[in-house]
Design a protein around this motif. Structure first.
Motif, mmCIF file in Angstrom:
data_model
loop_
_atom_site.group_PDB
_atom_site.id
_atom_site.type_symbol
_atom_site.label_atom_id
_atom_site.label_comp_id
_atom_site.label_asym_id
_atom_site.label_seq_id
_atom_site.Cartn_x
_atom_site.Cartn_y
_atom_site.Cartn_z
ATOM 1 N N MET A 38 -5.082 -19.745 93.600
ATOM 2 C CA MET A 38 -4.124 -18.785 93.048
ATOM 3 C C MET A 38 -4.228 -18.734 91.530
ATOM 4 O O MET A 38 -4.208 -17.658 90.917
ATOM 5 N N GLU A 39 -4.350 -19.905 90.908
ATOM 6 C CA GLU A 39 -4.487 -19.952 89.450
ATOM 7 C C GLU A 39 -5.771 -19.269 88.997
ATOM 8 O O GLU A 39 -5.830 -18.693 87.893
ATOM 9 N N LEU A 40 -6.808 -19.350 89.823
ATOM 10 C CA LEU A 40 -8.083 -18.709 89.488
ATOM 11 C C LEU A 40 -8.084 -17.217 89.817
ATOM 12 O O LEU A 40 -9.070 -16.517 89.552
ATOM 13 N N GLY A 41 -7.010 -16.732 90.380
ATOM 14 C CA GLY A 41 -6.926 -15.317 90.728
ATOM 15 C C GLY A 41 -7.461 -14.982 92.101
ATOM 16 O O GLY A 41 -7.557 -13.807 92.466
ATOM 17 N N ASP A 42 -7.805 -15.995 92.893
ATOM 18 C CA ASP A 42 -8.321 -15.774 94.245
ATOM 19 C C ASP A 42 -7.143 -15.782 95.221
ATOM 20 O O ASP A 42 -6.878 -16.774 95.917
ATOM 21 N N LEU A 52 -10.603 -25.907 86.602
ATOM 22 C CA LEU A 52 -10.150 -25.422 87.898
ATOM 23 C C LEU A 52 -11.301 -25.124 88.852
ATOM 24 O O LEU A 52 -11.180 -25.374 90.061
ATOM 25 N N GLU A 53 -12.386 -24.584 88.359
ATOM 26 C CA GLU A 53 -13.511 -24.293 89.250
ATOM 27 C C GLU A 53 -14.119 -25.578 89.810
ATOM 28 O O GLU A 53 -14.476 -25.646 90.998
ATOM 29 N N ASP A 76 -5.668 -20.791 102.468
ATOM 30 C CA ASP A 76 -5.373 -22.223 102.448
ATOM 31 C C ASP A 76 -3.923 -22.498 102.819
ATOM 32 O O ASP A 76 -3.626 -23.480 103.522
ATOM 33 N N GLU A 77 -3.010 -21.650 102.362
ATOM 34 C CA GLU A 77 -1.602 -21.827 102.735
ATOM 35 C C GLU A 77 -1.429 -21.684 104.248
ATOM 36 O O GLU A 77 -0.642 -22.422 104.868
ATOM 37 N N ARG A 96 -3.598 -27.538 100.601
ATOM 38 C CA ARG A 96 -2.462 -27.089 99.815
ATOM 39 C C ARG A 96 -2.819 -26.987 98.334
ATOM 40 O O ARG A 96 -2.562 -25.964 97.685
ATOM 41 N N GLU A 97 -3.428 -28.058 97.834
ATOM 42 C CA GLU A 97 -3.722 -28.075 96.407
ATOM 43 C C GLU A 97 -4.850 -27.111 96.050
ATOM 44 O O GLU A 97 -4.834 -26.473 94.985
ATOM 45 N N ARG A 98 -5.839 -26.968 96.922
ATOM 46 C CA ARG A 98 -6.888 -25.990 96.660
ATOM 47 C C ARG A 98 -6.315 -24.579 96.663
ATOM 48 O O ARG A 98 -6.719 -23.728 95.847
#
Length: 291
Positions: A242-246, A213-214, A253-254, A235-237
């Motif tokens: 979100m998955e990385l907790g950021d 992910l990183e 980005d949204e 969108r994908e970033r």
């Protein structure tokens, strides 16, 4: 007169070039070359009128070719395909016409016609790289991943310099879960075109699918550096962040997605749509035969 001669290469005429009604006594040649000039100047209504009235006086494959291009410019794909079919029927051994038909069929999402045209070309020229590429693109668009790999592998073996072959085969490999192969194709592509936003986007997706992910976040950032308006990259970033907790970065980005293009449809449900759109746009804007 050659069907494949350059546009505007001959046949000068000093007659009308404005969009006024065409008089009955105007000659075939005048109509033809006024139509060509009008098309070149963006007077598409008048150009179409000239071409159609010229064809009432005399059949001419070059006019059908111009009409096919005019209809493509106006997104009248059914009409464009009709014109190219007529050309193919008149010259069934002309691979350039058959390939034009395959390209129009691709844009129209008529994959049966695409295969028909490419099969005919390949029966005459087994290693025609353009036909192989179009077959690969058609297979990708219809989610026939193994067929995509097969066609594009043959295209690469025939001509290894075409960047799109690696882009589309890499996408097919990704969809098959063959991430090492997808990464290898994408690396080859990026060696050829380091700032390819489509190549960087594909690499980001490969890294994301592989759980890196990183690295995926970094690649999405590179896409955005090349094209700050690439909505699917934001969108994908955002999802990756979100998955990385950021959460803050994901929300940012949204917001960018909503502010740039709220109607954008490229995303998780169809991740290769952006790649396919690139191909379609390129085909619409190009004249691969130099007419």
């Amino acid at each position: 007169m050659s069907f494949f001669k350059k546009l505007f290469g001959s046949g000068e005429s000093k007659s009308q070039t404005t969009e006024e009604p065409i008089k009955e006594e105007v000659s075939f040649d005048t109509l033809k070359y006024d139509g060509i000039r009008a098309m070149r100047n963006g007077q598409l209504d008048f150009a179409e009128q000239c071409f159609l009235q010229a064809l009432e006086r005399e059949e001419d494959l070059e006019i059908h070719d111009h009409l096919s291009q005019l209809y493509l410019m106006r997104d009248r794909l059914d009409d464009a395909l009709t014109e190219v079919r007529l050309m193919a029927e008149a010259q069934p051994d002309n691979t350039r016409v058959l390939l034009r038909m395959a390209h129009v069929a691709f844009m129209k999402e008529d994959y049966a016609t695409l295969r028909e045209a490419c099969d005919t070309v390949l029966s005459m020229e087994e290693n025609n790289v353009e036909a192989l590429l179009v077959m690969g693109r058609g297979s990708l668009a219809t989610e026939q991943w193994e067929d995509t790999v097969a066609w594009l592998t043959k295209a690469i073996e025939t001509e290894p310099r075409f960047v799109d072959s690696y882009l589309f085969r890499g996408e097919a490999y990704r969809r098959l879960g063959r991430l090492d192969d997808a990464r290898a194709d994408t690396e080859t592509l990026l060696e050829m075109v380091p700032d390819s936003e489509d190549g960087l986007l594909l690499m980001a997706r490969v890294e994301r699918d592989g759980g890196h992910l990183e690295e995926a976040e970094k690649r999405y950032g590179q896409v955005i550096d090349v094209n700050p308006f690439r909505v699917d990259a934001y969108r994908e970033r955002g999802e990756v962040r979100m998955e990385l907790g950021d959460t803050v970065g994901g929300v940012d980005d949204e917001e960018m997605v909503r502010s740039l293009r709220p109607e954008e449809t490229v995303g998780e449900d169809n991740p290769q749509e952006g790649i396919e759109k690139k191909v379609e746009d390129a085909l619409r804007q190009s004249n691969v035969f130099g007419l």
